[in-house]
Structure formats: structure tokens, C-alpha cells
Design a protein around this motif. Structure first.
Motif, mmCIF file in Angstrom:
data_model
loop_
_atom_site.group_PDB
_atom_site.id
_atom_site.type_symbol
_atom_site.label_atom_id
_atom_site.label_comp_id
_atom_site.label_asym_id
_atom_site.label_seq_id
_atom_site.Cartn_x
_atom_site.Cartn_y
_atom_site.Cartn_z
ATOM 1 N N LYS A 1 10.823 38.737 18.009
ATOM 2 C CA LYS A 1 10.100 39.994 18.209
ATOM 3 C C LYS A 1 9.925 40.749 16.899
ATOM 4 O O LYS A 1 8.848 41.284 16.606
ATOM 5 N N VAL A 2 10.982 40.784 16.067
ATOM 6 C CA VAL A 2 10.895 41.517 14.807
ATOM 7 C C VAL A 2 9.886 40.880 13.870
ATOM 8 O O VAL A 2 9.178 41.581 13.122
ATOM 9 N N SER A 3 9.757 39.548 13.894
ATOM 10 C CA SER A 3 8.769 38.869 13.051
ATOM 11 C C SER A 3 7.350 39.155 13.525
ATOM 12 O O SER A 3 6.444 39.381 12.707
ATOM 13 N N GLU B 1 6.360 41.825 15.103
ATOM 14 C CA GLU B 1 6.043 43.207 14.754
ATOM 15 C C GLU B 1 5.766 43.341 13.262
ATOM 16 O O GLU B 1 4.873 44.081 12.845
ATOM 17 N N ALA B 2 6.526 42.607 12.442
ATOM 18 C CA ALA B 2 6.359 42.709 10.996
ATOM 19 C C ALA B 2 4.987 42.224 10.551
ATOM 20 O O ALA B 2 4.329 42.867 9.723
ATOM 21 N N THR C 1 10.027 37.166 6.973
ATOM 22 C CA THR C 1 9.971 38.472 7.636
ATOM 23 C C THR C 1 10.567 39.558 6.753
ATOM 24 O O THR C 1 10.077 40.695 6.733
ATOM 25 N N LYS D 1 8.594 42.899 5.729
ATOM 26 C CA LYS D 1 9.115 44.234 6.012
ATOM 27 C C LYS D 1 9.285 45.051 4.732
ATOM 28 O O LYS D 1 9.161 46.277 4.760
ATOM 29 N N ASP E 1 21.261 47.541 10.601
ATOM 30 C CA ASP E 1 20.005 47.022 11.140
ATOM 31 C C ASP E 1 19.666 47.644 12.485
ATOM 32 O O ASP E 1 20.476 47.643 13.403
ATOM 33 N N SER F 1 16.327 46.809 13.526
ATOM 34 C CA SER F 1 15.135 46.028 13.854
ATOM 35 C C SER F 1 15.453 44.657 14.430
ATOM 36 O O SER F 1 14.608 44.043 15.065
ATOM 37 N N LEU G 1 16.394 42.159 12.338
ATOM 38 C CA LEU G 1 16.125 41.201 11.274
ATOM 39 C C LEU G 1 17.348 40.355 10.948
ATOM 40 O O LEU G 1 17.229 39.164 10.666
#
Length: 501
Positions: A41-43, A45-46, A158, A162, A436, A438, A440
């Protein structure tokens, strides 16, 4: 006949359209248990937050062994995943540095060649191998100097994405004023932390509002914390603060004049004990340990030799946690054991690292007998905890505590030395996990690993061989028998008067 031709045309047209569509769309269905082929998910979004064109130059030497090619293929497939989710222009350029000009271009970009032994036509040769990437986002450029099986590829990509979009980095503060380790004594740690965080050095009695810091780091204090300073730390935790604490609780002195060890309390032990983590007044000893040089005598001869010294434990047992996943071994000279105790707080105790099954503790103060012959009776307390995590879901505060600080200190001058990378990784993972928001950090331990086939016995191997050979034949015979019976039945029906097909 016309119907058959029409159906075949539809089939061919559909296959052609799918092939054309696949040239423009990249889709993979991930059936792996650890979602190896899926972006987190964080990737996602990034990459969607990127507003400027992305260009990636992937430098890779040609004709590499198959296992290295797999890593390269994994990198390219992952880049295609990012590209499929990007809202801006996204290009991947594969460059083979097979000329001097291209090799110099790779070096100038920061790609590091690795000397590797390659086999070619039954001959072995040593060659410089390039496999790294230059990622350009707008007018900013970052480099992954070398990619191999141990590179967390998604984390690195990622992280770079970011860095471009995150205007505010996590703010990390190192506490001083009690003879803690200085930043200059920890260049390996600080160098890696500086990529994603802003770093400050503070004193608690005049630091002001501590809540502006994502994590407070306390590494190797030697003097006592005052009641006011401990109160400041308690307030910080009550407001959801995060602490990373590395204590030289057990201090060993080994030199020409001193061979002794003692406990050095700092007052932080009281804060930890109130939350369920008690550091014992002892020294951990472990059969899995480092060595030290000692003077030995043989008649009239004096000589030096390296002997195992259990007070320098090598920790290889880690719990299943994001902080410790992927670690192999950390070196903790003169550590103490940790016990979980009952308290009235809502903190949850989680062990992170423990000694081996052949380990124990020695109560301090202690005299180090370098000539001691160690036996099983000395290792009376296996699996002692030396690092632990405290978490509080009520206020989102957390503490990572480890009973050694020297494992992070490179020192300076003549005593400077390089630390084990896993020592640094443990601290980096801990601080990033604490800071963290996020997710990551969870990618830091996501590696491009490839499953290997398990060995099978000879009988099962023969069964599989004949099964694979006979199964297609049996399928064809069954299919032919079914068609024969169906056609035979159709012929019989056609011979009957009044039958209409």
C-alpha cells in the motif's frame, strides 16, 4: 464447416487482441504467501504522489549467471508494477555497460561494479559485474549502487520516491548531557539515518517541547538522569512518544591493570521497570561468542592467541518482528539479561533478541578470569532476553531497549573500527519502526528470494517420471474413446428412420 471457420476466426482474433493489449498493460496475479510480486500500500501511494516524470537507467552486465538474471528480472518486473500505477511519464532504460564509455558512465553515475567469478565454456574468469540503477525524478537523482539477492528492492525504490514527495522528514533526537555516545562516534548509524530523518542533539533540561520529535534516542549514558529529566521522558511517552534506548548497563573493563565488570545504573532502568521490563544486574555469557587476544605462557615463551570469550555474545536468535526480520547476527559485548515483570501499566512486552540455548548469566560485580575453562555448568540460563520492545496501544507510545550500547559505537581515532552491518540494521530498523507512520519499514526486509525444490527420494522420483510420461497418453486414449463412442452413437441415430439432427 462455416460455423467451425467462424469460431476459429473469433478465437484467433481474441488471442491477437489479448497480445496487443498485454503490450500496453502490465498485470500480475500474486499467489505467493508473502505477496512477493505485489506492491504494498505504501508503494502504491508513493508512486501515485509523484508529480514529475520518472526515468530509471538500469545498468546490467550481459551474460550473467542464471541466479543473478533472476534478480534482474525481478527488478524489471517490479519497475513495470510501479509504471502501471504511475500518473506521470515513466520510462525504464536498460543499459549494458559492455564498452569503456558505458562503463565510465555507470561509474560516474555512482553504480558500483562487483568483482565476481563467472564460468564461461568450462572456464572460470573474474569480471567486474554491474547491476545497479539510477532513478531520476524531475531534476533529482538517486542511485541504488548494486542490486543482489540481499537488496530489499521495493524498499529502496519506494524510499527514493518518498524522499521526493515527503517535504517533512521524521525528526529524530539524540539525548545528551549524561556522557552519552556522541554522533561522531557512530558514523555508520548516523550516515544511514540521515537519508530519511532529520537529526538533532538535545538536553532534556532545556529541550522545550519534546513532542516535536518522532523518536528520542539514548545511546550509552554513563551518568544518572535527574528526577526532572525522567519526568520529561514520562510526559513524552504519555503523549505517544517513542524511545530507542541502548544502555551499557553492564560495564566490562579489560586492560593491563583491570579485569573486572560492574553495573552502571542511570535511572532509565526505573522507567523501564515501571512498564514491565527489568534489566538484571548481571553479565550475559554465551557459548556463541566473539574472541579476544590474551597473553599466554609456554615455558620461557610468551605469545598471544585468540580465545573465545563468552562475555562477548554473538546473538543469532530473533523473534518474528519487523524490527528483527532478516537479521543474522548482532555482536553485543558485555550485555545484561532482561526479565518481564508484572506491573499495573498497559504496556505489552515483546522479546526481540535472545541468547543461544547454551548461555547463562553471571551476577555483578565480577572478575574476568581469562584462563577460565568454560563448561556446561557455566551456561545456566539459556535463551536470555537481551533486547525487547514495549508497546502501549492506549497512547501509541513504544520503547525499544537493548542492554548494550557499544554495539553501535565505531569510536574515533586509533580505536575506530567497522561494525557488523546487522548491528547497524537492528538500530536502523528499530528507529525507523518507531518513527514510521507510513509502513515503509515493513519493506526493508522484503527480499527477492527464490524458492528451491526440496529433495525427493528415488521411488517418488520414478513415480513422477512415469506418471508424467503416461498421463498424457492416458488422457489422449480416454479422449479418443469418448469421441469414438459419441460418433458411433451419432451414426446409429442417423440410420434410424425419421431422425433429425
Amino acid at each position: 464447416m462455416k460455423k467451425l471457420i467462424k469460431n476459429n476466426l473469433y478465437t484467433i482474433t481474441g488471442i491477437a487482441l489479448l497480445n496487443i493489449l498485454s503490450a500496453f498493460l502490465f498485470v500480475r496475479i500474486d499467489f505467493t504467501f508473502n505477496n512477493r510480486y505485489s506492491l504494498s500500500k505504501v508503494s502504491k501511494e508513493a508512486i501515485q504522489d509523484i508529480k514529475e516524470p520518472v526515468s530509471i537507467d538500469f545498468y546490467i552486465t550481459e551474460d550473467l549467471p542464471q541466479d543473478i538474471k533472476k534478480v534482474a528480472k525481478e527488478f524489471i518486473s517490479l519497475i513495470k508494477e510501479y509504471k502501471s500505477r504511475s500518473k506521470v511519464a515513466f520510462s525504464l532504460n536498460i543499459i549494458h555497460p559492455n564498452t569503456e564509455q558505458k562503463g565510465n558512465m555507470a561509474l560516474a553515475s555512482g553504480i558500483q561494479p562487483i568483482l565476481m567469478e563467472l564460468r564461461e565454456r568450462d572456464m572460470e574468469k573474474i569480471q567486474n559485474v554491474f547491476m545497479g540503477a539510477v532513478i531520476k525524478i524531475g531534476n533529482k537523482q538517486s542511485v541504488i549502487p548494486y542490486i543482489d539477492h540481499n537488496t530489499p528492492i521495493e524498499y529502496e525504490i519506494t524510499r527514493i520516491l518518498k524522499q521526493t514527495t515527503d517535504t517533512v522528514k521524521p525528526h529524530i533526537a539524540f539525548v545528551s548531557g549524561h556522557r552519552e555516545a556522541m554522533l561522531g562516534q557512530m558514523p555508520q548509524l548516523i550516515n544511514e539515518l540521515s537519508h530519511l530523518t532529520d537529526i538533532s542533539v538535545i538536553k532534556l533540561f532545556n529541550a522545550g517541547d519534546l513532542n516535536r520529535f518522532n523518536v528520542l534516542c539514548i545511546v550509552g549514558p554513563q551518568d544518572m538522569y535527574t528526577p526532572y529529566e525522567k519526568e520529561q521522558l514520562e510526559k513524552y511517552l504519555a503523549n505517544g512518544g517513542r524511545l530507542f534506548i541502548a544502555l551499557n548497563h553492564a560495564v566490562g573493563q579489560l586492560n593491563e591493570s583491570q579485569h573486572n565488570g560492574y553495573i552502571n545504573p542511570t535511572g532509565l532502568e526505573d522507567i523501564l521497570a515501571e512498564k514491565g521490563l527489568k534489566i538484571q544486574p548481571d553479565f550475559v555469557v554465551d557459548n556463541n561468542c566473539g574472541t579476544m587476544t590474551v597473553n599466554q605462557h609456554n615455558g620461557f615463551m610468551n605469545y598471544q592467541s585468540n580465545v573465545s570469550f563468552p562475555y562477548l555474545p554473538m546473538i543469532t536468535n530473533f523473534s518474528k518482528h519487523t524490527i528483527t526480520h532478516g537479521l543474522n547476527a548482532i555482536f553485543l559485548p558485555f550485555a545484561s539479561s532482561i526479565e518481564q515483570i508484572k506491573t499495573n501499566t498497559t504496556y505489552i512486552f515483546t522479546p526481540l533478541a535472545t541468547t543461544s540455548s547454551l548461555s547463562g548469566t553471571k551476577h555483578a560485580p565480577i572478575f574476568f578470569n581469562l584462563q577460565h575453562q568454560w563448561n556446561r555448568n557455566d551456561f545456566n540460563k539459556p535463551k536470555s532476553v537481551v533486547a525487547a520492545l514495549l508497546t502501549n496501544d492506549d497512547n501509541n507510545s513504544a520503547i525499544v531497549a537493548i542492554t548494550d550500547a557499544d554495539f553501535l559505537i565505531n569510536d574515533i581515532g586509533l580505536y575506530a573500527h567497522v561494525l557488523r552491518q546487522d548491528n547497524i540494521n537492528f538500530a536502523i530498523n528499530s528507529i525507523e519502526w518507531l518513527a514510521d507512520n507510513s509502513g515503509l519499514i515493513r519493506l526493508r526486509n522484503k527480499f527477492a528470494t527464490f524458492a528451491s525444490l526440496q529433495p525427493i527420494d528415488e521411488h517418488y522420483k520414478n513415480f513422477l517420471k512415469y506418471f508424467n510420461f503416461l498421463l498424457p497418453l492416458a488422457a489422449i486414449i480416454i479422449f479418443a474413446a469418448v469421441r469414438f463412442q459419441r460418433n458411433r452413437k451419432r451414426r446409429l441415430n442417423r440410420s434410424r428412420p425419421g431422425y433429425i439432427e
